[in-house]
Scaffold this active site. Structure first.
Site, mmCIF file in Angstrom:
data_model
loop_
_atom_site.group_PDB
_atom_site.id
_atom_site.type_symbol
_atom_site.label_atom_id
_atom_site.label_comp_id
_atom_site.label_asym_id
_atom_site.label_seq_id
_atom_site.Cartn_x
_atom_site.Cartn_y
_atom_site.Cartn_z
ATOM 1 C CE1 TYR A 142 -29.016 63.639 -13.965
ATOM 2 C CE2 TYR A 142 -29.364 64.305 -11.690
ATOM 3 C CZ TYR A 142 -28.539 63.794 -12.681
ATOM 4 O OH TYR A 142 -27.230 63.458 -12.384
ATOM 5 C CG ASP A 237 -30.889 70.252 -18.819
ATOM 6 O OD1 ASP A 237 -30.745 69.710 -17.698
ATOM 7 O OD2 ASP A 237 -30.302 69.861 -19.839
ATOM 8 C CE LYS A 265 -28.025 62.953 -21.315
ATOM 9 N NZ LYS A 265 -27.561 61.753 -20.605
#
Ligand code: KE4
Length: 427
Positions: A142, A237, A265
C-alpha cells in the site's frame, strides 16, 4: 452510552463513516472505534477514561512514544515564531541535510505533507524522467491513496491492472501492472515483454500493509539489477520503515539502494510530513528547475519540521535503534513462548520495532499467504486484548509498532494479555 459512542454517533452525521481515515472505523474487527482524549508515552487515554497500552503509535510516527517532551518543546518553540510561512525557512535546510545524510539513496529531497503525496510525486517524477507511462507495483503493498497505485492485479501477470477503488478511470489503471510480491519469474515475464515501457517499480521493501512479511533472499537485489538493466526507476516506499528500521531504513539494513525513496510518519514527529528524494539527476527534473511539476502550500512547514527534527535527533543520540531492537526481542521471545505453550505454530514476524502475528501456521511471504490467516480468530483476539487494556491494530492486515516508551513492564503486561486473548480466540 459511553462518550465514545455519543461522539461516534454525531461524527457519522458529519464525517463519512464517522472517521477521517477508513481503518479507524474498526470495520475489519466488526466493532466501533473509541475516541481518544490524550496520549503520552506508550499509553492512550480514551474519552471515557480507559487507559490502553498502544501498539499503533498513530500508525508509525510515535517512535519515541506519544507526546515526547522534546517534540512538544520543539513545536512550542517554533510556534512562537510563526506557524506557517510559505517562504523558505531554516528548518527546511536542516531537515534536507539530515535526510540526505541519513538515507543512502537520497542526494536531494523535497518535503510534502503525507506519505501519499510522497509516493504520488515520486511516481510522476519517474514518469517525467523516463518519458515512459507504465508502472509496476506489488499485491499487498500500500502506497497511500494514489490513483495509479489503487490498482489490483489484472487477470494474469502480463495484463494491466484494474481499479481497486471506485473513481479511478480504467484507462489510468491500465497503466499499472500489479504483480505478486517475491515472484521474480512473474516480473521477468513482464520485463521481456514491456521492460522498455516501464517508468518505475514501486514497493514497500518490507511490506507492512498486509500484515508484515519479508522479501525473500535476493529479491531486493534482483529488483535493483533488473531495473538498472531496463532503465527503470526503482522506488522504495519507506514511509513506514524509514527512520524506524534503521537510520537509513531498509535500504541501509539490506544494502540495496533505490533511485527514489518515499518517506513519512517518523519524520514529522506526529505532525503532517512526507518527503521524497533520491538521485540528484532525477530530482533535478522537478520544478522549478525541471519540467515535472510538484508543489505544496504547507510543504516544509516549520512546526512539522521542528517536530520531526527533534524526534530524529533524540532517536539518534539515544541509540534509539538499539533500544528498539531490545524491546522488540523481549516481545518476540515472549510471544514465541506463549505460542509454544499453546501448541500453536502461528507465524510471528518481527523486524526491529515492527511486528505482526498471523493466525496461520503456514509461511507468509505475500498477500495470498497472508490472506490464509484466520480472520475470525484475529477479531476475537483483538477485542479480548482491547478489553484487557492492550490496543493492537484493528485489522489483521496491519503491523504493530513499538516505541522507546514501551517499558519492560508494558511488554510483560502485554504478553500476559496476549496469552489470555489467544486462549480466548482459540476457544
Ligand atoms: P499517508 O498518506 O497515510 O500519510 O501515507 C500513505 C502510506 C504510504 N506508504 C506506506 C508504506 C504506508 O503505510 C502509508 C500509510 N499507512 C497506513 C497504515 N497502514 C496509514 C493509516 C491510515 O490509512 O489511516
Amino acid at each position: 452510552m459511553s462518550l465514545s459512542d455519543k461522539l461516534f454517533k454525531i461524527a457519522k452525521n458529519h464525517i463519512p463513516g464517522g472517521v477521517n481515515s477508513p481503518v479507524r472505523a474498526f470495520r475489519n474487527v466488526d466493532g466501533e472505534p473509541f475516541f481518544v482524549r490524550r496520549a503520552k508515552g506508550s499509553r492512550i487515554e480514551t474519552v471515557d477514561g480507559v487507559h490502553l497500552i498502544d501498539y499503533i503509535g498513530t500508525w508509525g510516527p510515535a517512535i519515541l512514544g506519544h507526546a515526547p517532551e522534546t517534540v512538544i518543546h520543539a513545536v512550542h518553540n517554533a510556534a512562537k515564531d510563526g506557524v506557517s510561512f510559505g517562504i523558505p525557512n531554516p528548518y527546511e535546510v536542516e531537515m534536507a541535510q539530515l535526510i540526505c545524510d541519513w538515507v543512502p539513496s537520497v542526494e536531494k529531497v523535497r518535503m510534502v505533507n503525507s506519505g501519499t503525496e510522497a509516493t504520488m510525486s515520486a511516481l510522476r517524477l519517474a514518469r517525467g524522467y523516463t518519458g515512459r507511462d507504465l508502472v509496476i507495483k506489488f499485491e499487498g503493498c500500500y502506497h497511500g491513496h494514489v490513483d495509479s497505485l489503487l490498482v489490483a492485479a489484472g487477470s494474469g501477470a502480463l495484463t494491466h491492472g484494474r481499479p481497486d477503488s471506485a473513481g479511478i478511470p480504467a484507462q489510468l489503471a491500465e497503466l499499472t501492472i500489479t504483480l505478486p510480491f517475491n515472484d521474480p519469474e512473474a516480473l521477468e515475464k513482464v520485463m521481456e515483454a514491456k521492460g522498455d515501457q516501464i517508468a518505475a517499480i514501486i514497493l514497500e521493501p518490507i511490506p507492512a500493509n498486509a500484515g508484515l512479511f519479508f522479501p525473500k533472499e535476493g529479491f531486493l537485489e534482483f529488483l535493483r539489477e533488473i531495473t538498472a538493466k531496463h532503465g527503470i526507476v526503482l522506488v522504495f516506499d519507506e514511509v513506514m520503515t524509514g527512520f524506524r528500521l534503521a537510520k537509513g531504513g531498509v535500504q541501509e539494513r539490506f544494502g540495496v539502494t533505490p533511485d527514489l525513496t518515499a518517506l513519512g510518519k517518523v519524520i514529522g514527529g506526529g505532525l503532517p510530513v512526507g518527503a521524497f528524494g533520491g538521485k540528484a539527476e532525477i530530482m533535478d527534473q522537478l520544478a522549478p528547475d525541471g519540467p515535472v511539476y510538484q508543489a505544496g502550500t504547507l510543504s516544509g512547514n516549520p512546526l512539522a519540521l521542528a517536530a520531526g527534527l527533534a524526534q530524529l535527533k533524540e532517536l539518534d543520540t539515544n541509540k534509539g535503534f538499539d533500544q528498539l531492537e531490545a524491546i522488540g526481542q523481549r516481545l518476540e521471545d515472549g510471544v514465541r513462548n506463549i505460542l509454544k505453550t499453546l501448541g500453536k505454530d502461528y507465524t510471528f514476524h518481527r523486524i526491529g520495532s515492527m511486528f505482526c502475528l498471523f493466525f496461520s501456521e503456514s509461511p507468509v511471504y505475500d498477500l495470498e499467504t497472508a490472506k490464509q490467516a484466520d480472520g475470525e480468530a484475529f477479531k476475537r483476539f483483538f477485542h479480548h486484548a482491547l478489553e484487557a487494556g492492550v490496543y493492537f491494530a484493528p485489522s489483521p492486515y496491519e503491523t504493530g509498532f513499538l516505541s522507546l516508551a514501551h517499558s519492560s513492564g508494558d511488554i510483560d503486561d502485554t504478553l500476559e494479555v496476549m496469552e489470555a486473548a489467544l486462549r480466548h480466540a482459540l476457544g
